[in-house]
Scaffold this active site. Sequence first.
Site, PDB file in Angstrom:
ATOM      1  N   SER A 106       0.812  -1.209   0.000  1.00 25.05           N
ATOM      2  CA  SER A 106       0.000   0.000   0.000  1.00 25.05           C
ATOM      3  C   SER A 106       0.851   1.268   0.000  1.00 25.05           C
ATOM      4  O   SER A 106       1.713   1.425  -0.853  1.00 25.05           O
ATOM      5  CB  SER A 106      -0.958  -0.047   1.186  1.00 25.05           C
ATOM      6  OG  SER A 106      -1.950   0.928   1.021  1.00 25.05           O
ATOM      7  N   ASP A 250      -2.211   6.274  -4.182  1.00 21.94           N
ATOM      8  CA  ASP A 250      -1.107   5.563  -3.535  1.00 21.94           C
ATOM      9  C   ASP A 250      -0.687   4.382  -4.425  1.00 21.94           C
ATOM     10  O   ASP A 250      -1.309   4.144  -5.469  1.00 21.94           O
ATOM     11  CB  ASP A 250      -1.489   5.164  -2.092  1.00 21.94           C
ATOM     12  CG  ASP A 250      -2.448   3.998  -2.024  1.00 21.94           C
ATOM     13  OD1 ASP A 250      -3.196   3.774  -2.996  1.00 21.94           O
ATOM     14  OD2 ASP A 250      -2.464   3.289  -1.004  1.00 21.94           O
ATOM     15  N   ASP A 252      -1.079   1.193  -4.571  1.00 16.12           N
ATOM     16  CA  ASP A 252      -2.028   0.151  -4.979  1.00 16.12           C
ATOM     17  C   ASP A 252      -3.405   0.719  -5.318  1.00 16.12           C
ATOM     18  O   ASP A 252      -4.372  -0.032  -5.499  1.00 16.12           O
ATOM     19  CB  ASP A 252      -2.120  -0.980  -3.946  1.00 16.12           C
ATOM     20  CG  ASP A 252      -2.704  -0.530  -2.636  1.00 16.12           C
ATOM     21  OD1 ASP A 252      -2.410   0.604  -2.203  1.00 16.12           O
ATOM     22  OD2 ASP A 252      -3.474  -1.302  -2.025  1.00 16.12           O
ATOM     23  N   ASP A 254      -5.854   2.440  -3.889  1.00 14.78           N
ATOM     24  CA  ASP A 254      -7.099   2.436  -3.115  1.00 14.78           C
ATOM     25  C   ASP A 254      -7.240   3.706  -2.271  1.00 14.78           C
ATOM     26  O   ASP A 254      -8.197   3.849  -1.525  1.00 14.78           O
ATOM     27  CB  ASP A 254      -7.247   1.163  -2.264  1.00 14.78           C
ATOM     28  CG  ASP A 254      -6.099   0.939  -1.316  1.00 14.78           C
ATOM     29  OD1 ASP A 254      -5.183   1.792  -1.242  1.00 14.78           O
ATOM     30  OD2 ASP A 254      -6.103  -0.106  -0.634  1.00 14.78           O
TER      31      ASP A 254
HETATM   32 MG    MG Z   1      -3.324   1.467  -0.455  1.00 12.90          MG
END
Ligand code: MG
Length: 461
Positions: A106, A250, A252, A254
């Site tokens: 993340s 970010d 990834d 999300d």
């Molecule tokens: Mg993330």
Amino acid sequence: MTLIKSISGIRGTIGGNTGENLTPIDTVKFAAAYGAWLKNEYKKEKLKVVVGRDARISGKMIQELTMNTLIGLGIDVIDIGLSTTPTVEVAVPLESADGGIILTASHNPKQWNALKLLNNKGEFLDGEAGAKILKIAEAEDFEFSQVDKLGKISVIDDYIERHIEEVLKLKLVDGEKVAKANLRVAVDAVNSTGGIAIPALLKKMGVEVIELYCEPNGHFPHNPEPLKEHLTDICELVKEKKADFGIVVDPDVDRLAFIDENGEMFGEEYTLVACADYVLSKTPGDTVSNLSSSRALSDITRKHGGSYEASAVGEVNVVKLMKDNNAIIGGEGNGGIIYPEAHYGRDSLVGAALFLTYLAENGKKVSELRGEYPSYFMSKNKIELTPDLDVDGILKAVEKRHSGEEISTVDGVKIDFPENWVHLRKSNTEPIIRIYTEAKSQQEADELAQKMIKEIEDIIS
Ligand code: MG
């Protein structure tokens, strides 16, 4: 050098010794535990798992280890390669798979990686499942398949495009309307997979894209957490190129943040507020976010005639309460948009598409839109304790002192005062209490935090 094993998965740094970092051996052990759990849980002859990753330098290595471990257990794998957390979440039900794994740490820096685990709905595993997997990993309680029963890996390399198609199908996303608005948008994707997904989505919606750090090579040019102090480059670029606004995600994809046309932060807390404002204006109903998110969402929800509830921190907790309350939209104040019409997971593609449609429809500047929302300011602090102190006892004492106020103890202690709030949470890994406050001015938020720190010191002494 860190390896954190918890009920929400395994996360660690690359390199070093087994058991102290996310080494190949730790990766294999944990992937095998997930596979063994799936076999126990679903008791099917043949299982199928979708595996994808963000653009971290270690991503390919960790993904290959994960996939080969799964086929060693006789599980078939669909390799979607470079993708995003929400893309894997979307792929699991579309492929009728039994689970999914995303290799990403993340918003953590490049030396980190992690396995994020999904169930057969493409949603994060709950604590109970997470605890079972940890136990299986500890006991190394897995049995690999005989040679004739090994699983197979098949590759699908266009899942980001399929994900974009799903987003564009949403009723409240209107690509044609957005195209007519002639928007120019700058994108900072920290050289991860948002650099593929966000520009592609925007171009499909007829937006002119100015790309910054959109090369998915895993070399993060700044701290990848989308916070103001890390985003000076895109703020400058938006101003310099006279863009309508900026989008930041970010690694990834999300978490989603916007920059207004003047190069000022829209405020990560306000991503969800703006998306909810738009969605509720079309489909009124209830909302959910976590206890540490801005009160502005509650205000906006009430404005549209709905009611708002707060869950414990953590995406699984938000999703659970959203389901219980049949929420129309929800998420996390840190820029996580969950729109169940799409799926139950934080999705920055969904958030960006909703926001673009909203802007195209109302014709406002991003700063103007922000000016319409109630203004709140947060202060995030922590108090360091000595390990011998009883943190739960301290929190209980705070609760008692404020028993006349509106209090929630779902996750630590949250006190909602009429004009502001404070949320105290203990850490599971360190002897600290996190103190988040929100008020109508930064000074008031900081002062409230200091007042709470004094109160805790008072209780201790
Ligand atoms: Mg993330």
